[in-house]
Design an enzyme around this catalytic site. Structure first.
Site, PDB file in Angstrom:
ATOM      1  N   ILE A  68       0.813  -1.211   0.000  1.00  0.00           N
ATOM      2  CA  ILE A  68       0.000   0.000   0.000  1.00  0.00           C
ATOM      3  C   ILE A  68       0.855   1.274   0.000  1.00  0.00           C
ATOM      4  O   ILE A  68       0.349   2.367  -0.284  1.00  0.00           O
ATOM      5  CB  ILE A  68      -0.976  -0.009   1.211  1.00  0.00           C
ATOM      6  CG1 ILE A  68      -2.142   0.967   1.044  1.00  0.00           C
ATOM      7  CG2 ILE A  68      -0.251   0.272   2.526  1.00  0.00           C
ATOM      8  CD1 ILE A  68      -3.090   0.630  -0.037  1.00  0.00           C
ATOM      9  N   ASN A  94      -6.921   0.839   6.759  1.00  0.00           N
ATOM     10  CA  ASN A  94      -6.592   0.130   7.997  1.00  0.00           C
ATOM     11  C   ASN A  94      -5.116  -0.276   8.079  1.00  0.00           C
ATOM     12  O   ASN A  94      -4.575  -0.386   9.174  1.00  0.00           O
ATOM     13  CB  ASN A  94      -7.496  -1.117   8.092  1.00  0.00           C
ATOM     14  CG  ASN A  94      -6.980  -2.112   9.100  1.00  0.00           C
ATOM     15  OD1 ASN A  94      -7.092  -1.907  10.305  1.00  0.00           O
ATOM     16  ND2 ASN A  94      -6.387  -3.203   8.629  1.00  0.00           N
ATOM     17  N   TYR A 162       7.742   7.582  16.694  1.00  0.00           N
ATOM     18  CA  TYR A 162       7.214   7.961  15.372  1.00  0.00           C
ATOM     19  C   TYR A 162       5.842   7.369  15.085  1.00  0.00           C
ATOM     20  O   TYR A 162       5.062   7.946  14.313  1.00  0.00           O
ATOM     21  CB  TYR A 162       8.206   7.573  14.268  1.00  0.00           C
ATOM     22  CG  TYR A 162       9.588   8.138  14.515  1.00  0.00           C
ATOM     23  CD1 TYR A 162       9.744   9.457  14.948  1.00  0.00           C
ATOM     24  CD2 TYR A 162      10.723   7.359  14.362  1.00  0.00           C
ATOM     25  CE1 TYR A 162      11.008   9.980  15.212  1.00  0.00           C
ATOM     26  CE2 TYR A 162      11.982   7.878  14.614  1.00  0.00           C
ATOM     27  CZ  TYR A 162      12.114   9.176  15.048  1.00  0.00           C
ATOM     28  OH  TYR A 162      13.354   9.688  15.310  1.00  0.00           O
TER      29      TYR A 162
HETATM   30  P1  NDP Z   1      -1.748  -6.675  12.015  1.00  0.00           P
HETATM   31  O1  NDP Z   1      -0.259  -6.662  12.024  1.00  0.00           O
HETATM   32  O2  NDP Z   1      -2.454  -7.887  12.494  1.00  0.00           O
HETATM   33  O3  NDP Z   1      -2.286  -6.324  10.544  1.00  0.00           O
HETATM   34  C1  NDP Z   1      -1.716  -5.277   9.809  1.00  0.00           C
HETATM   35  C2  NDP Z   1      -2.204  -5.360   8.373  1.00  0.00           C
HETATM   36  O4  NDP Z   1      -1.602  -4.282   7.644  1.00  0.00           O
HETATM   37  C3  NDP Z   1      -1.822  -6.650   7.708  1.00  0.00           C
HETATM   38  O5  NDP Z   1      -2.881  -7.104   6.883  1.00  0.00           O
HETATM   39  C4  NDP Z   1      -0.630  -6.252   6.862  1.00  0.00           C
HETATM   40  O6  NDP Z   1      -0.552  -7.046   5.688  1.00  0.00           O
HETATM   41  C5  NDP Z   1      -0.989  -4.829   6.484  1.00  0.00           C
HETATM   42  N1  NDP Z   1       0.171  -4.051   6.068  1.00  0.00           N
HETATM   43  C6  NDP Z   1       1.204  -3.615   6.820  1.00  0.00           C
HETATM   44  N2  NDP Z   1       2.097  -2.967   6.057  1.00  0.00           N
HETATM   45  C7  NDP Z   1       1.611  -2.998   4.780  1.00  0.00           C
HETATM   46  C8  NDP Z   1       2.069  -2.511   3.544  1.00  0.00           C
HETATM   47  N3  NDP Z   1       3.230  -1.846   3.407  1.00  0.00           N
HETATM   48  N4  NDP Z   1       1.307  -2.725   2.437  1.00  0.00           N
HETATM   49  C9  NDP Z   1       0.141  -3.406   2.528  1.00  0.00           C
HETATM   50  N5  NDP Z   1      -0.340  -3.895   3.675  1.00  0.00           N
HETATM   51  C10 NDP Z   1       0.388  -3.693   4.792  1.00  0.00           C
HETATM   52  O7  NDP Z   1      -2.156  -5.408  12.877  1.00  0.00           O
HETATM   53  P2  NDP Z   1      -3.585  -4.797  13.279  1.00  0.00           P
HETATM   54  O8  NDP Z   1      -4.675  -5.554  12.679  1.00  0.00           O
HETATM   55  O9  NDP Z   1      -3.555  -4.609  14.724  1.00  0.00           O
HETATM   56  O10 NDP Z   1      -3.437  -3.366  12.603  1.00  0.00           O
HETATM   57  C11 NDP Z   1      -4.493  -2.751  11.871  1.00  0.00           C
HETATM   58  C12 NDP Z   1      -4.511  -1.276  12.192  1.00  0.00           C
HETATM   59  O11 NDP Z   1      -4.855  -1.111  13.565  1.00  0.00           O
HETATM   60  C13 NDP Z   1      -3.167  -0.580  12.005  1.00  0.00           C
HETATM   61  O12 NDP Z   1      -3.369   0.664  11.380  1.00  0.00           O
HETATM   62  C14 NDP Z   1      -2.673  -0.389  13.435  1.00  0.00           C
HETATM   63  O13 NDP Z   1      -1.821   0.719  13.533  1.00  0.00           O
HETATM   64  C15 NDP Z   1      -3.989  -0.161  14.156  1.00  0.00           C
HETATM   65  N6  NDP Z   1      -3.978  -0.385  15.604  1.00  0.00           N
HETATM   66  C16 NDP Z   1      -3.705  -1.619  16.147  1.00  0.00           C
HETATM   67  C17 NDP Z   1      -3.724  -1.790  17.522  1.00  0.00           C
HETATM   68  C18 NDP Z   1      -3.427  -3.097  18.181  1.00  0.00           C
HETATM   69  O14 NDP Z   1      -3.245  -3.144  19.423  1.00  0.00           O
HETATM   70  N7  NDP Z   1      -3.391  -4.198  17.454  1.00  0.00           N
HETATM   71  C19 NDP Z   1      -4.047  -0.676  18.429  1.00  0.00           C
HETATM   72  C20 NDP Z   1      -4.333   0.561  17.761  1.00  0.00           C
HETATM   73  C21 NDP Z   1      -4.301   0.688  16.410  1.00  0.00           C
HETATM   74  P3  NDP Z   1       0.749  -7.839   5.167  1.00  0.00           P
HETATM   75  O15 NDP Z   1       1.539  -8.258   6.336  1.00  0.00           O
HETATM   76  O16 NDP Z   1       0.135  -8.959   4.394  1.00  0.00           O
HETATM   77  O17 NDP Z   1       1.431  -6.861   4.271  1.00  0.00           O
END
Ligand code: NDP
Length: 273
Positions: A68, A94, A162
């Site tokens: 992304i 997300n 960050y």
């Molecule tokens: P996960 O690590 O379980 O999921 C993160 C998702 O983002 C994965 O599907 C991953 O896909 C995708 N992703 C990360 N980097 C990229 C990239 N460069 N390109 C495309 N896809 C990407 O984490 P969460 O589900 O917890 O995170 C979801 C959101 O929630 C995030 O924005 C996080 O900051 C936020 N959040 C999470 C919290 C928590 O405690 N878990 C608390 C507060 C906010 P893949 O690895 O396949 O690339």
């Protein structure tokens, strides 16, 4: 398939795992056609299997492997969605992470390269996706839901500065975009989750699955950290995202003063009322 998102098309970034996967699943169960995306093919297969297990027909989902943070990844996500489904009603920004420092440093010693990577994923990709999807959402009078974090709120976070910086910037961008885009009928909102049991901690720290679970259990059982008594699950946040992406519920709320006051105070429902 009947449901509150029947006839809606949703792109959910970061839906190969965690909160995004549960959101894709919930939207699809509620009738939406969903574009699932992420970089990791194995994780994408996991979401595909969850959709199949839930009885979602192949005609209602699309899997697009994409980074992304790249222009090519964003463009293929949008064009493949339009090719298969013909329109876009909902964009859930997300995808996000707290990325480890290449030099393994913490605090303000973390490198500018780490700052750039964290901003690019958590803020810049959202800005770019918003710009690119805007004309399609203007046509459909659509919705954007951004996934921020509790760390964006007003307290310091010394170890990895960050990531909270990026999420605070995302919140401010959401406010500005919400005011700007409502003129075209596009609503923009944000969800700020607390601790949720996903792949987030493992990606940020390299900790094993068991160590992460122990952390989530310890945090969840400490009422000074999580007063409700447990760490959140991805489906909890998926429900909040679905709530904010559901225009019909929003219109109902607007007509009921009590709920309007309550909801506007509880979530970031930005609009010119
Ligand atoms: P996960 O690590 O379980 O999921 C993160 C998702 O983002 C994965 O599907 C991953 O896909 C995708 N992703 C990360 N980097 C990229 C990239 N460069 N390109 C495309 N896809 C990407 O984490 P969460 O589900 O917890 O995170 C979801 C959101 O929630 C995030 O924005 C996080 O900051 C936020 N959040 C999470 C919290 C928590 O405690 N878990 C608390 C507060 C906010 P893949 O690895 O396949 O690339």
């Amino acid at each position: 398939m009947p449901g509150r998102f029947a006839k809606k098309v949703a792109i959910i970034t970061g839906s190969s795992f965690g909160i995004g996967r549960e959101t894709a699943l919930l939207f699809a169960k509620e009738g939406a056609k969903v574009t699932v995306t992420g970089r990791n093919e194995e994780r994408l297969e996991g979401t595909k299997k969850a959709l199949i297990d839930a009885g979602i027909p192949e005609s209602n989902y699309l899997i697009v492997p994409a980074d992304i943070t790249t222009s090519a990844g964003q463009d293929s996500l949008i064009s493949e969605t339009l090719n298969k489904f013909g329109k876009i009603n909902i964009l859930v920004n997300n995808a996000g992470a707290s990325l480890p420092d290449a030099q393994k440093k913490f605090g303000i010693d973390q490198g500018v390269d780490t700052y750039e990577k964290v901003m690019k994923l958590n803020v810049q990709s959202v800005i770019e996706m918003t710009q690119k999807v805007r004309p399609h959402l203007a046509k459909s009078k659509g919705e954007i839901v951004n996934v921020s974090s509790v760390v964006a709120l007003k307290f310091g976070f010394a170890r990895t500065p960050y990531y909270p910086l990026a999420k605070a910037a995302l919140d401010q961008y959401t406010r500005s975009a919400a005011i700007d885009l409502i003129a075209e009928g596009i609503r923009v909102n944000t969800v700020n989750p607390g601790i949720v049991q996903t792949g987030f901690l493992g990606s940020a720290t390299g900790m094993s699955g068991d160590a992460c679970q122990e952390f989530y259990d310890n945090m969840g059982s400490n009422p000074s950290v999580v007063p409700v008594g447990f760490s959140g699950r991805p489906d909890h946040i998926a429900k909040a995202i679905a709530f904010l992406a559901d225009l019909s519920l929003y219109l109902w709320i607007l007509t009921h003063k009590f709920f309007r006051t309550f909801i506007v105070n509880s979530f970031s429902l930005y609009t010119r009322q």
